[in-house]
Design a protein around this motif. Sequence first.
Motif, PDB file in Angstrom:
ATOM      1  N   PRO A  56      43.211  39.688  44.716  1.00 16.60           N
ATOM      2  CA  PRO A  56      41.868  40.252  44.564  1.00 16.60           C
ATOM      3  C   PRO A  56      41.829  41.720  44.158  1.00 16.60           C
ATOM      4  O   PRO A  56      40.831  42.173  43.604  1.00 16.60           O
ATOM      5  N   SER A  57      42.888  42.466  44.403  1.00 16.95           N
ATOM      6  CA  SER A  57      42.876  43.877  44.013  1.00 16.95           C
ATOM      7  C   SER A  57      42.843  44.048  42.499  1.00 16.95           C
ATOM      8  O   SER A  57      42.576  45.142  42.008  1.00 16.95           O
ATOM      9  N   ALA A  98      35.121  53.631  45.274  1.00 18.54           N
ATOM     10  CA  ALA A  98      34.978  52.174  45.283  1.00 18.54           C
ATOM     11  C   ALA A  98      36.366  51.561  45.341  1.00 18.54           C
ATOM     12  O   ALA A  98      37.323  52.136  44.829  1.00 18.54           O
ATOM     13  N   THR A  99      36.465  50.399  45.960  1.00 17.73           N
ATOM     14  CA  THR A  99      37.768  49.768  46.110  1.00 17.73           C
ATOM     15  C   THR A  99      37.685  48.273  45.865  1.00 17.73           C
ATOM     16  O   THR A  99      36.692  47.632  46.217  1.00 17.73           O
ATOM     17  N   SER A 100      38.738  47.741  45.249  1.00 17.41           N
ATOM     18  CA  SER A 100      38.901  46.302  45.150  1.00 17.41           C
ATOM     19  C   SER A 100      39.773  45.793  46.287  1.00 17.41           C
ATOM     20  O   SER A 100      40.112  44.613  46.326  1.00 17.41           O
ATOM     21  N   THR A 137      30.224  42.827  42.932  1.00 14.46           N
ATOM     22  CA  THR A 137      31.644  42.840  42.599  1.00 14.46           C
ATOM     23  C   THR A 137      32.192  44.267  42.692  1.00 14.46           C
ATOM     24  O   THR A 137      31.437  45.240  42.838  1.00 14.46           O
ATOM     25  N   PHE A 138      33.522  44.384  42.545  1.00 16.93           N
ATOM     26  CA  PHE A 138      34.115  45.717  42.459  1.00 16.93           C
ATOM     27  C   PHE A 138      33.549  46.492  41.273  1.00 16.93           C
ATOM     28  O   PHE A 138      33.272  47.694  41.365  1.00 16.93           O
ATOM     29  N   ASP A 139      33.386  45.817  40.145  1.00 14.18           N
ATOM     30  CA  ASP A 139      32.854  46.512  38.968  1.00 14.18           C
ATOM     31  C   ASP A 139      31.463  47.079  39.246  1.00 14.18           C
ATOM     32  O   ASP A 139      31.117  48.170  38.773  1.00 14.18           O
ATOM     33  N   ASP A 140      30.641  46.344  40.018  1.00 14.98           N
ATOM     34  CA  ASP A 140      29.330  46.869  40.408  1.00 14.98           C
ATOM     35  C   ASP A 140      29.492  48.146  41.237  1.00 14.98           C
ATOM     36  O   ASP A 140      28.788  49.142  41.015  1.00 14.98           O
TER      37      ASP A 140
END
Length: 462
Positions: free
Chosen positions: A306-307, A137-139, A191-194
């Motif tokens: 955003p990262s 996964a990536t932000s 989201t990234f967390d998801d």
Amino acid sequence: MRYQSTRGGVSGISFKDAVLMGLADDGGLLLPETIPTLSEGDIEALGRLAYPELAFQIISLYAGDVPSADLKSLIDRSYATFTHPDVTPLAHQDGIYILELFHGPTLAFKDVALQFLGNLFEYLLAERDQKMNILGATSGDTGSAAIAGVRGKQNINIFILHPHGKVSPIQELQMTTVTDANVFNLAVEGTFDDAQAIVKEIFGDVAFKNQYALGAVNSINWARVLAQVVYYFYAFGRVQRLTGCREVSFSVPTGNFGDIFAGYIARRMGLPIHQLILATNENNILARFVRDGDYSLGEVVATLSPSMDIQIASNFERYLFYLHGEDGNAVIQAMADFRQQGRLEFTVTQQERVREDFAALSVSNEQTLDTIRSFHEQTGYVLDPHTAVGVRAARELSGGECPVVCLATAHPAKFGDAVRQAISKDPKRPASLEGIEDRPKRSEIIPAEVNAVRDFLVKNAC
């Protein structure tokens, strides 16, 4: 060197096995059973080396089961892809040393680790006649760097999840314009967390992980953190030679805790780091933890950096392991509490130790823009918004006792909208980004559901 899990259920495994395992089979994160310590003379000698040779010397301490000639070849090939001869050069601007980590193929610090990890994966898979399906996964920056590290490589497919519409346009294009047959981009409706939670849940199914030979490129993979340790030694050596200093501080923009955890490891190895300054944007769970002992979930806020739009830091568990005296059972309990309650509690003694290890600051969007603007006015140097967060923290928290190095985590051209807001002009684009909007694109929009991602992986695994 042998490796263990933060949760105590895995121990005594080799470096090679740790790299291929990624997330430990007990759900924890892997760490070396011992951290080597270096003398002042060792550190001074390392500081005189060119980057690839320094990387070889540091990584060799942790990768004893990789023959030296093979390891040296892997490292040399990895850093031959960088456009600057120093790999991670230093720029001295307005009293701050900027460590430019963005001279790799995707213009972000993740290249420093992922060029090496991609070559290491290919080497290990060929040695064992195995295949691998990388899931990550990536932000924003990890995805493109991971893809660049393994695109077109034999015996590897890569599946990267990014939050749909929540990365910068250039970050998205750097991923989705790579159309090699072994690359799969999944835009998750969340989201990234998801996305990160989905990845961790899938890796937690050990039978599925083994059946589909899943590999990890996120900083949950120890090799990622290890490769990042190197540039702390490199920066220290260069600054020491320039100034004669005995100690150096580092300001690190971070959301996932991996980059600053690499600095923490470097300090445990003996690197004389005066301050480790943890810089976050408005998603400030890590800054709250350091300042107030408040590690509690909040809503993810969209920012100009955003990262770092993250509320659950993937590498935090590694630091918890040391904070709890290397007690795997205590880590298991802490992570269970966090899942159930969305927060962790710390004793006064633990909070005091945290503040000995780190200083921290949360930087707003307005402050980020102001820092980009003022730094450019004073120096002519253009910061990306993540680096600006680190520079702001360095200016406010470093006491001036010793030089401070700010990690420049991305090229400003990756975040042109933010730069334009700050200085009313676009940053200069490197050649690698010219015409990127016109290249063919390939990606899949997918719900933020474990089964949707699992099904896609099953259909497309190598």
